[in-house]
Motif scaffolding. Structure first.
Motif, PDB file in Angstrom:
ATOM      1  N   ASP A  14       0.829  -1.211   0.000  1.00 50.27           N
ATOM      2  CA  ASP A  14       0.000   0.000   0.000  1.00 50.27           C
ATOM      3  C   ASP A  14       0.861   1.257   0.000  1.00 50.27           C
ATOM      4  OD1 ASP A  14      -2.281  -1.529  -0.038  1.00 50.27           O
ATOM      5  OD2 ASP A  14      -2.755  -1.245   2.104  1.00 50.27           O
ATOM      6  N   ARG A  15       1.946   1.219   0.751  1.00 52.68           N
ATOM      7  CA  ARG A  15       2.834   2.381   0.826  1.00 52.68           C
ATOM      8  C   ARG A  15       3.512   2.641  -0.526  1.00 52.68           C
ATOM      9  NH1 ARG A  15       8.068   3.447   4.592  1.00 52.68           N
ATOM     10  NH2 ARG A  15       8.113   5.674   4.243  1.00 52.68           N
ATOM     11  N   VAL A  17       2.357   1.788  -3.507  1.00 50.54           N
ATOM     12  CA  VAL A  17       1.321   2.279  -4.412  1.00 50.54           C
ATOM     13  C   VAL A  17       1.042   3.756  -4.133  1.00 50.54           C
ATOM     14  CG1 VAL A  17      -1.145   2.106  -4.983  1.00 50.54           C
ATOM     15  CG2 VAL A  17       0.246   0.044  -4.862  1.00 50.54           C
ATOM     16  N   LYS A  18       0.925   4.116  -2.865  1.00 51.62           N
ATOM     17  CA  LYS A  18       0.665   5.515  -2.497  1.00 51.62           C
ATOM     18  C   LYS A  18       1.827   6.415  -2.936  1.00 51.62           C
ATOM     19  CE  LYS A  18      -0.884   8.408   1.286  1.00 51.62           C
ATOM     20  NZ  LYS A  18      -1.308   8.477   2.669  1.00 51.62           N
ATOM     21  N   GLN A  19       3.051   5.964  -2.734  1.00 49.70           N
ATOM     22  CA  GLN A  19       4.224   6.743  -3.152  1.00 49.70           C
ATOM     23  C   GLN A  19       4.218   6.933  -4.665  1.00 49.70           C
ATOM     24  OE1 GLN A  19       6.351   8.293  -1.153  1.00 49.70           O
ATOM     25  NE2 GLN A  19       7.468   9.137  -2.870  1.00 49.70           N
ATOM     26  N   HIS A  20       3.866   5.887  -5.402  1.00 48.02           N
ATOM     27  CA  HIS A  20       3.790   5.971  -6.861  1.00 48.02           C
ATOM     28  C   HIS A  20       2.733   6.995  -7.286  1.00 48.02           C
ATOM     29  CE1 HIS A  20       4.057   4.738 -11.014  1.00 48.02           C
ATOM     30  NE2 HIS A  20       2.744   4.528 -11.037  1.00 48.02           N
ATOM     31  N   GLN A  21       1.585   7.000  -6.617  1.00 45.69           N
ATOM     32  CA  GLN A  21       0.532   7.967  -6.925  1.00 45.69           C
ATOM     33  C   GLN A  21       0.992   9.398  -6.643  1.00 45.69           C
ATOM     34  OE1 GLN A  21      -2.613   6.397  -4.481  1.00 45.69           O
ATOM     35  NE2 GLN A  21      -3.498   5.189  -6.169  1.00 45.69           N
ATOM     36  N   ILE A  22       1.706   9.593  -5.550  1.00 43.66           N
ATOM     37  CA  ILE A  22       2.225  10.921  -5.203  1.00 43.66           C
ATOM     38  C   ILE A  22       3.217  11.399  -6.269  1.00 43.66           C
ATOM     39  CG2 ILE A  22       3.699  12.166  -3.564  1.00 43.66           C
ATOM     40  CD1 ILE A  22       2.338  10.513  -1.331  1.00 43.66           C
ATOM     41  N   GLU A  23       4.114  10.515  -6.694  1.00 46.85           N
ATOM     42  CA  GLU A  23       5.088  10.873  -7.725  1.00 46.85           C
ATOM     43  C   GLU A  23       4.392  11.209  -9.036  1.00 46.85           C
ATOM     44  OE1 GLU A  23       7.802   7.597  -7.909  1.00 46.85           O
ATOM     45  OE2 GLU A  23       8.717   8.099  -5.971  1.00 46.85           O
ATOM     46  N   LYS A  24       3.345  10.462  -9.372  1.00 47.49           N
ATOM     47  CA  LYS A  24       2.590  10.724 -10.592  1.00 47.49           C
ATOM     48  C   LYS A  24       1.920  12.096 -10.523  1.00 47.49           C
ATOM     49  CE  LYS A  24      -0.879   8.557 -13.551  1.00 47.49           C
ATOM     50  NZ  LYS A  24      -1.799   7.425 -13.689  1.00 47.49           N
ATOM     51  N   LEU A  25       1.343  12.445  -9.383  1.00 48.02           N
ATOM     52  CA  LEU A  25       0.731  13.770  -9.206  1.00 48.02           C
ATOM     53  C   LEU A  25       1.769  14.882  -9.292  1.00 48.02           C
ATOM     54  CD1 LEU A  25      -1.869  13.122  -6.345  1.00 48.02           C
ATOM     55  CD2 LEU A  25      -2.346  13.724  -8.728  1.00 48.02           C
ATOM     56  N   GLU A  26       2.952  14.656  -8.731  1.00 48.07           N
ATOM     57  CA  GLU A  26       4.024  15.654  -8.804  1.00 48.07           C
ATOM     58  C   GLU A  26       4.467  15.878 -10.241  1.00 48.07           C
ATOM     59  OE1 GLU A  26       7.023  14.292  -6.107  1.00 48.07           O
ATOM     60  OE2 GLU A  26       5.947  15.063  -4.348  1.00 48.07           O
TER      61      GLU A  26
END
Length: 185
Positions: A14-15, A17-26
């Motif tokens: 989960d962590r 996946v969440k980190q990947h989503q944050i990087e994608k938003l950045e």
């Protein structure tokens, strides 16, 4: 023990996946900011330059050709090179020099004094900067600092020392807000 192991794997997954989503938003936010910077180079500037070049074609065809080449290089930089996360300071300096050269053609030296000191491109090849980071200040100096009623000045200084860039951009302040000074185009 097995339940704890499975839970820790799930939490780690989960962590990630969440980190990947944050990087994608950045990355998306960075692309949007880059697009905003690209649109900062005013279409009004482009239209004025094309009109200036059109007027120069009959008076001085060689100068008109040089202006077209500079404008073409600027547009290539804006459309292609500026899509990178960082660009060499040398390319950014070349872009600024082309911009200022065209602005010198646009404004009479009797009306607008343009003073500029920039580093030599061949001396700053190992330094990278975000594309178009300086032109926003320079374009705003022209937009808000040029008066059609009295002499104006634009001063731009950039130095590099030990990988540190110092940038200074100053314009005169017109008597009235820029919108009231601008009549026509």
């Amino acid at each position: 023990l097995l339940l704890g192991f499975n839970l820790s794997i799930k939490l780690m997954f989960d962590r990630v996946v969440k980190q990947h989503q944050i990087e994608k938003l950045e990355r998306l936010r960075y692309q949007q900011e880059l697009e905003n910077l690209k649109s900062q180079v005013s279409p009004h500037f482009l239209m004025n330059m094309l009109n200036n070049i059109h007027g120069m074609v009959d008076l001085n065809p060689e100068k008109a050709q040089d202006m077209i080449l500079k404008l073409s290089n600027m547009m290539r930089y804006i459309l292609y090179d500026s899509s990178m996360k960082s660009i060499s300071l040398a390319k950014e300096v070349t872009f600024i020099k082309n911009y200022l050269s065209l602005m010198r053609e646009r404004f009479s030296p009797k009306k607008v004094e343009i003073e500029c000191i920039l580093p030599e491109e061949d001396k700053v090849t190992n330094i990278s900067v975000p594309p178009l980071v300086f032109i926003v200040f320079i374009e705003n100096a022209f937009k808000h600092g040029v008066s059609y009623r009295r002499k104006s000045s634009i001063k731009i200084f950039m130095t590099e020392s030990d990988g540190c860039i110092r940038f200074f951009c100053r314009n005169t302040k017109p008597d009235k807000p820029a919108d009231e000074n601008r009549k026509g185009g």
